[in-house]
Design an enzyme around this catalytic site. Structure first.
Site, PDB file in Angstrom:
ATOM      1  NE  ARG A   1      -3.509  -2.383   2.684  1.00 17.13           N
ATOM      2  CZ  ARG A   1      -3.273  -3.412   3.176  1.00 17.13           C
ATOM      3  NH1 ARG A   1      -2.290  -3.432   3.891  1.00 17.13           N
ATOM      4  NH2 ARG A   1      -4.120  -4.198   3.496  1.00 17.13           N
TER       5      ARG A   1
ATOM      6  CE  LYS B   1      -7.721  -1.529   4.823  1.00 18.30           C
ATOM      7  NZ  LYS B   1      -8.411  -1.673   3.328  1.00 18.30           N
TER       8      LYS B   1
ATOM      9  CG  HIS C   1      -5.096   1.077  -4.058  1.00 21.11           C
ATOM     10  ND1 HIS C   1      -4.410   0.793  -2.984  1.00 21.11           N
ATOM     11  CD2 HIS C   1      -6.030   0.203  -4.190  1.00 21.11           C
ATOM     12  CE1 HIS C   1      -5.089  -0.379  -2.240  1.00 21.11           C
ATOM     13  NE2 HIS C   1      -6.006  -0.600  -2.990  1.00 21.11           N
TER      14      HIS C   1
ATOM     15  NE  ARG D   1      -3.398  -3.814  -1.412  1.00 15.90           N
ATOM     16  CZ  ARG D   1      -2.763  -4.665  -0.751  1.00 15.90           C
ATOM     17  NH1 ARG D   1      -1.228  -4.616  -0.540  1.00 15.90           N
ATOM     18  NH2 ARG D   1      -3.519  -5.359   0.334  1.00 15.90           N
TER      19      ARG D   1
ATOM     20  CG  HIS E   1      -5.896  -9.395   1.382  1.00 20.53           C
ATOM     21  ND1 HIS E   1      -6.273  -9.731   0.393  1.00 20.53           N
ATOM     22  CD2 HIS E   1      -5.693  -8.142   1.313  1.00 20.53           C
ATOM     23  CE1 HIS E   1      -6.243  -8.838  -0.541  1.00 20.53           C
ATOM     24  NE2 HIS E   1      -6.298  -7.668  -0.060  1.00 20.53           N
TER      25      HIS E   1
ATOM     26  CE1 TYR F   1      -6.534  -7.489  -6.503  1.00 23.61           C
ATOM     27  CE2 TYR F   1      -6.392  -7.972  -4.302  1.00 23.61           C
ATOM     28  CZ  TYR F   1      -6.090  -7.002  -5.084  1.00 23.61           C
ATOM     29  OH  TYR F   1      -5.651  -6.005  -4.712  1.00 23.61           O
TER      30      TYR F   1
END
Length: 369
Positions: free
Chosen positions: A202, A240, A314, A317, A340, A350
């Site tokens: 990120r 995050k 972004h 990514r 994640h 995805y």
């Protein structure tokens, strides 16, 4: 009189249903009936409808006081960026509408009307949903503070959001983009975009990197923090999610590119009389750390030099994920590199990029004939 006979023989039922909780004005309901008995039954039904329900708590706090409590909790338990978003949204969209409201008397009806007004202003469905989420949290705070018993936002459905097609660069497109960057004059950008593309980090994680986060022996990047700018000042916060703390393996050529930039960065900072060390931010090129805006804007500038379609910062990514899928990497590997929280997140975001296996499966069935 709440029931009045009209000249045509019908009856009008006119009752007060209290004060509008948003405007403070008295509200009335009027209905027509064919007979006196029907009018009386209608009167009783209306009175019951608008006077029944749970009694709110005896505690009194204004809507603005509830907002203050909510924002104090936000500041205490969340990242500065999150707090600023909540504060901005409340000040811009929620406070102007509900500033004179009686929080105890707001109902599902007023919330639906507010949602409709947001829609009518031309805001996107996603923005309206985000505002409504924050409004619901404000009422949850009022419930926790024993001011109301029921959240009037309950049952107000979110607006549908059309799914946008994910943008990403193929390896060929990324190579074409990188070739448009002048290595001598724009080495910072060349390195930044290359690291972003080959790690999937990120933007905040990239900007927070210092040289001691690079393990040259193991060829790994240690990711455990994020950088953001709030009111002109940079803040270092945890990434995050808890799973965002990770170590990302990098290839030899990427490591060599980083170390080459490290030497160039020393020269740039020395000319500015800024000392450098292993604690220096990797993408720093002046006295303070770099802001993501410069890297966002530069993509369009570079793409305009050739025939590469620009993407968002972004989206690099997303491009990394597309690259990994192209190399037949599995979901678990991709999840670990992206940081994640669960494999479900990776699949949900995805999954559509993975090759469809149905044709391959169907072809195998031919062997049974």
């Amino acid at each position: 009189m709440p029931i009045k006979k009209l000249k045509n023989g019908s009856y009008k039922v006119d009752i007060s249903v209290g004060v509008d909780p948003v405007t403070g004005r008295r509200r009335r309901k009027t209905r027509m009936a064919k007979s006196k008995k029907e009018a009386e039954e209608l009167y009783i039904a209306l009175k019951h409808k608008y006077n029944s329900g749970l009694q709110p708590s005896q505690r009194n706090l204004s809507f603005n006081e509830v907002i203050d409590i909510y924002l104090d909790n936000c500041k205490l338990h969340n990242k500065p960026n999150y707090y600023q978003i909540q504060l901005y949204t409340i000040d811009k969209h929620i406070t102007p509408h509900f500033i004179n409201s009686n929080i105890k008397k707001l109902t599902h009806t007023e919330i639906r009307l507010f949602q409709k007004q947001l829609i009518d202003t031309g805001l996107s469905n996603k923005t309206v949903n985000n505002i409504m989420i924050i409004l619901k949290k404000l009422f949850d705070t009022a419930i926790n503070e024993k001011i109301i018993d029921v959240n009037p936002c309950d049952g107000v459905p979110n607006l549908s959001i059309p799914k946008k097609q994910m943008k990403f660069w193929t390896p060929e497109q990324f190579k074409a983009f990188i070739k448009l960057i002048d290595k001598n004059e724009e080495q910072l950008f060349k390195v930044f975009y290359t690291v972003a593309y080959f790690t999937g980090m990120r933007c905040g994680e990239l900007l927070a990197l210092t040289w001691n986060d690079i393990d040259s022996v193991r060829k790994e990047i240690n990711v455990y923090k994020s950088l953001s700018f709030i009111k002109g000042e940079y803040k270092i916060t945890p990434p995050k999610t808890k799973n965002s703390n990770r170590r990302i393996s990098i290839n030899t050529k990427l490591l060599e590119m980083l170390l080459e930039w490290k030497e160039k960065q020393k020269d740039i900072l020395e000319k500015l009389q800024v000392s450098s060390s292993d604690n220096t931010f990797i993408f720093q090129y002046k006295e303070s750390p770099a802001n993501k805006d410069i890297f966002s804007r530069k993509i369009k500038t570079i793409c305009a030099r050739g025939e590469v379609e620009p993407i968002r910062l972004h989206d690099l990514r997303h491009s990394h994920v597309a690259l990994l899928i192209h190399q037949r990497e599995d979901y678990i590997t991709i999840k670990e590199r992206l940081g994640h929280a669960s494999i479900k997140t990776t699949i949900d975001v995805y999954g559509h990029l993975f090759p469809n296996k149905q044709k391959e499966t169907a072809d195998k069935l031919d062997e049974l004939f």
